[in-house]
Enzyme design. Structure first.
Site, PDB file in Angstrom:
ATOM      1  N   PHE A   1       0.836  -1.200   0.000  1.00 29.07           N
ATOM      2  CA  PHE A   1       0.000   0.000   0.000  1.00 29.07           C
ATOM      3  C   PHE A   1       0.871   1.250   0.000  1.00 29.07           C
ATOM      4  CE2 PHE A   1      -3.422  -2.855   1.210  1.00 29.07           C
ATOM      5  CZ  PHE A   1      -4.487  -2.297   0.512  1.00 29.07           C
TER       6      PHE A   1
ATOM      7  N   ALA B   1       2.909  -2.979  10.086  1.00 25.79           N
ATOM      8  CA  ALA B   1       2.501  -3.557   8.804  1.00 25.79           C
ATOM      9  C   ALA B   1       3.603  -3.452   7.759  1.00 25.79           C
ATOM     10  CB  ALA B   1       1.233  -2.879   8.298  1.00 25.79           C
TER      11      ALA B   1
ATOM     12  N   GLY C   1       5.473  -6.115   4.840  1.00 23.98           N
ATOM     13  CA  GLY C   1       5.391  -5.753   3.431  1.00 23.98           C
ATOM     14  C   GLY C   1       3.990  -5.375   3.003  1.00 23.98           C
ATOM     15  N   LYS C   2       3.084  -5.191   3.961  1.00 26.87           N
ATOM     16  CA  LYS C   2       1.713  -4.809   3.620  1.00 26.87           C
ATOM     17  C   LYS C   2       1.636  -3.326   3.270  1.00 26.87           C
ATOM     18  CE  LYS C   2      -0.116  -8.237   6.896  1.00 26.87           C
ATOM     19  NZ  LYS C   2      -0.851  -8.422   8.179  1.00 26.87           N
ATOM     20  N   VAL C   3       2.353  -2.516   4.014  1.00 27.63           N
ATOM     21  CA  VAL C   3       2.450  -1.083   3.758  1.00 27.63           C
ATOM     22  C   VAL C   3       3.866  -0.798   3.282  1.00 27.63           C
ATOM     23  CG1 VAL C   3       2.351   1.224   4.787  1.00 27.63           C
ATOM     24  CG2 VAL C   3       0.693  -0.524   5.477  1.00 27.63           C
TER      25      VAL C   3
END
EC number: 2.5.1.46
Length: 317
Positions: A256, A280, A284-286
């Site tokens: 993201f 996060a 690696g989500k953000v």
């Protein structure tokens, strides 16, 4: 003493907010920008959300947890969908239950959190903090849902398809589900079973054919994630909607680029709802260079302020 480091850390003085008569919400937020603590974070959230919505290449995810619809937030969300500011909505089942209740002309009522709950039980009134609604509303809702389920195609359906069909059967322009169905915006509810909508689907299925694949939405959702040139999310609360949105990026090459979290939950217990957006990043989500902020405050206070300020800026583009 490292004077270079000190100069860097002491480069932005706190600026006291100046309040004048007839200020717009956006003008107030700009005064917040010079402040610290929650005020400064809210101003940062407005800046990030504006950039996210103004971007022509960003796919905009919206996570809806908590009791936002009974608290009176549904119009704000429906209007964001209608105006193209939400591309994907992920929600709890309860929010769609109460959206449907309102769409059927059945109201929630302002009450008190200091109520005698035993007395309310005797009066067949349910309480959501300081919101009341009568048991009869759920009887009316159940009758409506049973009628919708009886008209569903006799084929394997996704939860998103079921919610779309419910929206098509509603006649209320303030309804989130109706607006999403009209605008072609997908509404995902990974834990629909944890709601009256899911409970009534199970009851209907006990005596009638109803085929709902709880995993069917995953492929469609991941296609959206893979197809996003850029991705941003506004997260109201945590829970399933937050994780469902953020975990999607684990199976794509990207993260993201924008993330805003409005929450009252704390990170110390290790739960997902209170997990920071910085945390996060470790998954690696953000993204490493993402623009993100968490505002620790009641979403029923912060969401209207943020949306009002951002809409003012968008209108001036």
């Amino acid at each position: 003493m490292d004077f270079g480091a000190s100069a860097k850390n002491l480069s932005t003085p706190v600026k006291g907010a100046k309040i004048v008569p007839n200020m717009t919400v956006d003008e107030l937020v700009k005064e917040y920008a010079g402040c610290a603590f929650g005020a400064g974070r809210l101003a940062e959230a407005v800046d990030i959300y504006y950039e996210m919505l103004a971007s022509g290449k960003t796919t905009k995810f919206f996570g809806l947890a908590g009791a936002m619809t009974p608290a009176g937030m549904r119009n704000i969300i429906a209007d964001l969908i209608r105006d193209g500011y939400i591309d994907v909505l992920v929600t709890t089942g309860a929010n769609m239950v109460h959206d449907t209740v309102e769409a059927l002309g059945l109201h929630h009522y302002k009450g008190s959190d200091c109520a005698n709950d035993i007395q309310l039980r005797h009066e067949c009134i349910d309480r959501i903090y300081d919101v009341y609604l009568p048991d009869q509303h759920f009887t009316d809702l159940e009758e409506f849902l049973q009628g919708v389920y009886s008209g569903l195609p006799q084929e394997n359906l996704s939860i998103r398809q079921v919610l779309t069909e419910i929206g098509k059967n509603l006649d209320d322009d303030s309804s989130i589900l109706k607006t999403a169905a009209e605008m072609g915006v997908p509404v995902y509810c990974p834990a629909l079973q944890d709601s009256v909508i899911g409970l009534q689907a199970w009851l209907y299925k006990e005596g009638n054919p109803l085929h709902v694949d709880a995993f069917a939405d995953m492929h469609e959702f991941m296609d959206i994630c893979y197809g996003a040139e850029s991705a941003g999310t506004m997260l109201l609360g945590g829970g399933v909607p937050k994780n469902y949105i953020l975990q999607s990026m684990l199976v794509t090459p990207r993260s993201f680029d924008y993330a805003i979290q409005l929450t009252m939950d704390r990170p110390e217990t290790g739960g997902l709802s209170g997990a920071t957006l910085d945390e996060a990043q470790s998954w690696g989500k953000v993204g490493e260079d993402a623009k993100s902020v968490t505002v620790y405050a009641d979403s029923t206070i912060t969401l209207p302020l943020i949306v009002s300020a951002v809409r003012t800026r968008l209108s001036k583009r």
